[in-house]
Scaffold this motif. Structure first.
Motif, PDB file in Angstrom:
ATOM      1  N   GLY A  29      39.941  12.410  16.365  1.00  0.00           N
ATOM      2  CA  GLY A  29      39.169  11.262  16.781  1.00  0.00           C
ATOM      3  C   GLY A  29      38.140  11.530  17.858  1.00  0.00           C
ATOM      4  N   LYS A  30      37.893  12.797  18.178  1.00  0.00           N
ATOM      5  CA  LYS A  30      36.897  13.149  19.195  1.00  0.00           C
ATOM      6  C   LYS A  30      35.792  13.971  18.541  1.00  0.00           C
ATOM      7  CE  LYS A  30      36.272  15.767  23.461  1.00  0.00           C
ATOM      8  NZ  LYS A  30      36.926  16.671  24.436  1.00  0.00           N
ATOM      9  N   ILE A  31      34.545  13.539  18.706  1.00  0.00           N
ATOM     10  CA  ILE A  31      33.413  14.262  18.136  1.00  0.00           C
ATOM     11  C   ILE A  31      33.032  15.414  19.057  1.00  0.00           C
ATOM     12  CG2 ILE A  31      31.038  14.096  17.333  1.00  0.00           C
ATOM     13  CD1 ILE A  31      31.478  11.116  16.915  1.00  0.00           C
ATOM     14  N   MET A  32      33.078  16.619  18.538  1.00  0.00           N
ATOM     15  CA  MET A  32      32.741  17.794  19.340  1.00  0.00           C
ATOM     16  C   MET A  32      31.239  17.854  19.601  1.00  0.00           C
ATOM     17  SD  MET A  32      35.125  20.840  17.757  1.00  0.00           S
ATOM     18  CE  MET A  32      34.067  22.059  18.532  1.00  0.00           C
ATOM     19  N   PHE A  33      30.876  18.026  20.866  1.00  0.00           N
ATOM     20  CA  PHE A  33      29.481  18.229  21.262  1.00  0.00           C
ATOM     21  C   PHE A  33      28.578  17.118  20.730  1.00  0.00           C
ATOM     22  CE2 PHE A  33      31.248  22.643  20.496  1.00  0.00           C
ATOM     23  CZ  PHE A  33      31.661  22.837  21.819  1.00  0.00           C
ATOM     24  N   TRP A  34      29.062  15.881  20.824  1.00  0.00           N
ATOM     25  CA  TRP A  34      28.351  14.758  20.244  1.00  0.00           C
ATOM     26  C   TRP A  34      26.949  14.589  20.831  1.00  0.00           C
ATOM     27  CZ3 TRP A  34      26.817  12.088  16.583  1.00  0.00           C
ATOM     28  CH2 TRP A  34      26.226  10.819  16.739  1.00  0.00           C
ATOM     29  N   GLU A  35      26.819  14.740  22.137  1.00  0.00           N
ATOM     30  CA  GLU A  35      25.500  14.540  22.751  1.00  0.00           C
ATOM     31  C   GLU A  35      24.465  15.492  22.166  1.00  0.00           C
ATOM     32  OE1 GLU A  35      24.049  15.627  27.044  1.00  0.00           O
ATOM     33  OE2 GLU A  35      24.961  13.631  27.127  1.00  0.00           O
ATOM     34  N   ASP A  36      24.853  16.755  21.963  1.00  0.00           N
ATOM     35  CA  ASP A  36      23.924  17.733  21.383  1.00  0.00           C
ATOM     36  C   ASP A  36      23.558  17.364  19.951  1.00  0.00           C
ATOM     37  OD1 ASP A  36      23.847  19.292  23.671  1.00  0.00           O
ATOM     38  OD2 ASP A  36      25.531  20.539  23.056  1.00  0.00           O
ATOM     39  N   HIS A  37      24.554  16.936  19.175  1.00  0.00           N
ATOM     40  CA  HIS A  37      24.272  16.524  17.796  1.00  0.00           C
ATOM     41  C   HIS A  37      23.325  15.329  17.771  1.00  0.00           C
ATOM     42  CE1 HIS A  37      26.783  19.064  15.281  1.00  0.00           C
ATOM     43  NE2 HIS A  37      27.793  18.909  16.118  1.00  0.00           N
ATOM     44  N   TYR A  38      23.600  14.365  18.630  1.00  0.00           N
ATOM     45  CA  TYR A  38      22.787  13.146  18.636  1.00  0.00           C
ATOM     46  C   TYR A  38      21.329  13.466  18.951  1.00  0.00           C
ATOM     47  CZ  TYR A  38      20.790   8.699  20.043  1.00  0.00           C
ATOM     48  OH  TYR A  38      19.961   7.605  20.154  1.00  0.00           O
ATOM     49  N   PHE A  39      21.087  14.229  20.008  1.00  0.00           N
ATOM     50  CA  PHE A  39      19.710  14.512  20.399  1.00  0.00           C
ATOM     51  C   PHE A  39      19.007  15.417  19.403  1.00  0.00           C
ATOM     52  CE2 PHE A  39      21.232  13.103  24.647  1.00  0.00           C
ATOM     53  CZ  PHE A  39      20.308  12.076  24.816  1.00  0.00           C
ATOM     54  N   ARG A  40      19.758  16.298  18.728  1.00  0.00           N
ATOM     55  CA  ARG A  40      19.109  17.104  17.692  1.00  0.00           C
ATOM     56  C   ARG A  40      18.722  16.228  16.503  1.00  0.00           C
ATOM     57  NH1 ARG A  40      21.780  22.308  14.693  1.00  0.00           N
ATOM     58  NH2 ARG A  40      23.109  20.671  13.809  1.00  0.00           N
ATOM     59  N   LEU A  41      19.586  15.277  16.139  1.00  0.00           N
ATOM     60  CA  LEU A  41      19.256  14.369  15.045  1.00  0.00           C
ATOM     61  C   LEU A  41      18.018  13.549  15.379  1.00  0.00           C
ATOM     62  CD1 LEU A  41      19.950  13.077  12.304  1.00  0.00           C
ATOM     63  CD2 LEU A  41      21.418  11.470  13.535  1.00  0.00           C
ATOM     64  N   MET A  42      17.945  13.016  16.582  1.00  0.00           N
ATOM     65  CA  MET A  42      16.778  12.239  16.991  1.00  0.00           C
ATOM     66  C   MET A  42      15.518  13.105  16.971  1.00  0.00           C
ATOM     67  SD  MET A  42      17.945   9.181  17.438  1.00  0.00           S
ATOM     68  CE  MET A  42      19.147   9.607  16.166  1.00  0.00           C
ATOM     69  N   SER A  43      15.631  14.332  17.454  1.00  0.00           N
ATOM     70  CA  SER A  43      14.490  15.252  17.453  1.00  0.00           C
ATOM     71  C   SER A  43      14.042  15.562  16.036  1.00  0.00           C
ATOM     72  CB  SER A  43      14.868  16.548  18.185  1.00  0.00           C
ATOM     73  OG  SER A  43      13.827  17.501  18.104  1.00  0.00           O
ATOM     74  N   LEU A  54      26.065   5.144  16.730  1.00  0.00           N
ATOM     75  CA  LEU A  54      26.306   6.170  15.716  1.00  0.00           C
ATOM     76  C   LEU A  54      27.687   6.799  15.879  1.00  0.00           C
ATOM     77  CD1 LEU A  54      22.849   7.966  15.424  1.00  0.00           C
ATOM     78  CD2 LEU A  54      23.751   6.019  14.143  1.00  0.00           C
ATOM     79  N   GLU A  55      28.133   6.960  17.112  1.00  0.00           N
ATOM     80  CA  GLU A  55      29.484   7.477  17.335  1.00  0.00           C
ATOM     81  C   GLU A  55      30.516   6.527  16.732  1.00  0.00           C
ATOM     82  OE1 GLU A  55      32.205   9.194  21.003  1.00  0.00           O
ATOM     83  OE2 GLU A  55      30.600   7.775  21.444  1.00  0.00           O
ATOM     84  N   GLU A  56      30.320   5.231  16.921  1.00  0.00           N
ATOM     85  CA  GLU A  56      31.251   4.245  16.364  1.00  0.00           C
ATOM     86  C   GLU A  56      31.224   4.266  14.838  1.00  0.00           C
ATOM     87  OE1 GLU A  56      32.281  -0.544  16.683  1.00  0.00           O
ATOM     88  OE2 GLU A  56      30.673   0.324  17.887  1.00  0.00           O
ATOM     89  N   GLU A  57      30.038   4.428  14.248  1.00  0.00           N
ATOM     90  CA  GLU A  57      29.928   4.515  12.795  1.00  0.00           C
ATOM     91  C   GLU A  57      30.755   5.689  12.256  1.00  0.00           C
ATOM     92  OE1 GLU A  57      27.155   2.558  10.429  1.00  0.00           O
ATOM     93  OE2 GLU A  57      28.646   1.559  11.688  1.00  0.00           O
TER      94      GLU A  57
END
Length: 281
Positions: free
Chosen positions: A38-52, A70-73
């Motif tokens: 239930g824990k997303i590994m390195f979520w912040e890095d994934h999120y900002f790469r997706l946005m980029s 997106l984390e909740e999704e």
């Protein structure tokens, strides 16, 4: 269950139009994400790469696409598929809505999220035979488009077929300057004595999440000198170690390239540190 544009639907009902631009033109980007209990590994890095990646592809980013949303999704889908207490692989894909030809009719997007259970909660060092070869039939181009995870992966597909037909576990890809850029499914690191090299993103290397974590780890290890620099094919057989990195396997040691066999010592040391970093978030 699959998340299709925010709705949880059964796999057999999760249909996309034949006019979907991800299918028609490769007009799509994606993230491969590892979730542990239930824990997303390195979520912040994934999120900002997706946005980029979406910005590079000139997609319209919905106002709702906050890190929290997106984390909740992702976690809602994990829960729906009974993977809350299991390691899981998640693919979050974003595509431009259909319409137009090469010129899109809109910049608005749709998205899908799919999950798959993994065997191990944390990374294990696989020291089994892992032979690779250069894939020289086609090249990737250096530059920013090669650094994102898009659906334009013809070189990776053809390289995978070549590896399968010739009994290799993987292949290393070259760019137009004949420099080694990465493996078919991850970034490449080369170890020679106390030097650790990896190709720069400017050479066409994927801006990998695990690559980013390892760069941070290696910079904190004074016994090693880290270089982000172009790598010639001639350097491969002079190296002590070669290994591939991605978010699913962590670190995959290469044991053989042509007549050269490699050790796995540094890869194993770094994998232990990567597991610690993953636990800490």
């Amino acid at each position: 269950m699959i998340n299709l544009n925010g709705n949880l639907v059964k796999e057999e009902n999760a249909n996309l139009s034949v006019y979907n631009r991800g299918f028609a033109y490769g007009d799509s980007v994606f993230e491969t994400i590892r979730v542990i209990n239930g824990k997303i590994m390195f979520w912040e890095d994934h999120y900002f790469r997706l946005m980029s990646s979406m910005r590079i592809m000139r997609m319209e980013i919905p106002a709702s696409f906050s890190p929290e949303f997106l984390e909740e999704e992702i976690l809602d889908l994990i829960e729906s598929n009974n993977l809350r207490s299991s390691p899981a692989r998640v693919k979050f894909a974003v595509y431009r809505e259909e319409g137009g030809y090469y010129t899109p009719a809109t910049r608005e997007i749709g998205y899908t999220i799919i999950t798959e259970e993994l065997e191990n909660s944390f990374y294990l060092l696989n020291e089994a035979s892992y032979e690779v070869e250069l894939f020289k039939d086609h090249y990737i181009n250096s530059g920013i488009l090669s650094s994102i995870k898009s659906n334009n992966r013809a070189v990776n597909v053809l390289g995978s077929i070549f590896a399968n037909e010739n009994g290799y576990k993987n292949c290393l890809i070259l760019n137009e300057n004949k420099n080694v850029v990465e493996a078919l499914n991850g970034n490449l690191f080369l170890v020679t004595e106390r030097s650790i090299k990896t190709p720069p993103v400017s050479d066409g290397a994927l801006n990998g999440i695990t690559r980013k974590q390892l760069l941070k780890i290696i910079k904190e290890m004074p016994e090693y000198q880290l270089e982000e620099t172009s790598i010639s094919p001639f350097e491969l057989q002079k190296a002590d170690e070669l290994f591939i990195t991605n978010v699913v396997v962590g670190i995959q040691p290469i044991t053989k390239y042509r007549k050269k066999e490699y050790s796995t010592k540094v890869g194993g040391e770094l994998l232990s540190k990567l597991n610690v970093k993953a636990r800490l978030g």
